[in-house]
Write an enzyme that holds these catalytic residues in place. Structure first.
Site, PDB file in Angstrom:
ATOM      1  CG  HIS A   6      -1.780  -1.772   3.184  1.00  3.71           C
ATOM      2  ND1 HIS A   6      -1.578  -1.947   1.831  1.00  3.71           N
ATOM      3  CD2 HIS A   6      -2.792  -0.869   3.306  1.00  3.71           C
ATOM      4  CE1 HIS A   6      -2.426  -1.187   1.153  1.00  3.71           C
ATOM      5  NE2 HIS A   6      -3.170  -0.522   2.020  1.00  3.71           N
ATOM      6  CB  CYS A  62       1.988  -6.805   0.560  1.00  3.84           C
ATOM      7  SG  CYS A  62       0.761  -6.227  -0.638  1.00  3.84           S
TER       8      CYS A  62
END
Length: 226
Positions: free
Chosen positions: A86, A137
């Site tokens: 992430h 991301c």
């Protein structure tokens, strides 16, 4: 003799105690597979590979290993840093981001801010080649240095200029998506990482810019590598 050393980081989950009960399991089920696949790409080509997975991938361990690579790398050496997991954004606190947001890598127990990565990159010796691939991301500029992912909303500051000047090594970064966007992860690995592996599996032996262009062509929809 030149050395090629890689640090590969993959997180399928994080410590919920560090992230308000969020365990990070959504969207990162294939990150360990990404690490294994990238290792399988590098090791036959002579790279020395170290892996940090899940609980091993703490903020302290990742930063510590990057600092070790920095201390040990000499002119002519190559360093490869890969992160699958992430990535996030947080409000910029020192006024050096055109969009007002710092990008982060989410480690098992705490985040690493792009400014912290930049402090390490700028300490590498001249003549070292650094390759960073981030399948997370908000990865358009999570290597820091100057923000190239958004139009500048203000003139380049003295701090921006200093950071540009301070970079002595050669750094090439490819992120899986733009800042503010998502990098898709599936059970068999990240779409961005798998695109690279598929291209390399065809016997590709071109330049990095050509690899980047082919990855962009392979991905569609909202995911735009940077």
């Amino acid at each position: 003799m030149a050395h090629s050393t890689a640090l590969l980081v993959g997180l399928t989950h994080v410590d919920p105690r560090a992230y308000d009960n969020w365990d990070g399991r959504g969207g990162c089920v294939g990150c360990a597979k990404d690490v294994a696949n990238i290792a399988g790409l590098l090791e036959p080509r002579g790279w020395t590979v170290q892996r940090l997975l899940d609980e091993q991938a703490t903020r302290a361990n990742v930063l510590g290993e990057l600092r070790r690579l920095c201390a040990e790398a000499h002119p002519g050496d190559s360093v490869f840093f890969f992160m699958a997991g992430h990535g996030g954004q947080m409000e910029d606190v020192d006024g050096d981001e055109a969009d007002g947001m710092d990008e982060t890598l989410i480690c098992y127990d705490a985040v690493i801010i792009d400014d912290e990565l930049n402090d390490i990159w700028t300490r590498f010796r001249p003549g070292v080649d650094i390759f960073m691939l981030s399948d997370t991301c908000n990865s358009g500029t999570n290597f820091r240095n100057r923000n190239r992912d958004f139009p500048l909303l203000k003139p380049i500051t003295a701090m921006d200029a200093r950071r540009q000047h301070d970079m002595r090594a050669n750094l090439l970064h490819i992120g899986g998506c733009r800042d503010g966007r998502t990098s898709t992860g599936l059970e068999d690995g990240g779409v961005f990482t798998n695109s690279i592996l598929k291209i390399m599996g065809t016997g590709f032996d071109g330049r990095w810019i050509e690899l980047f262009q082919r990855v962009v062509e392979a991905l569609d929809g909202d995911q735009e590598p940077r």
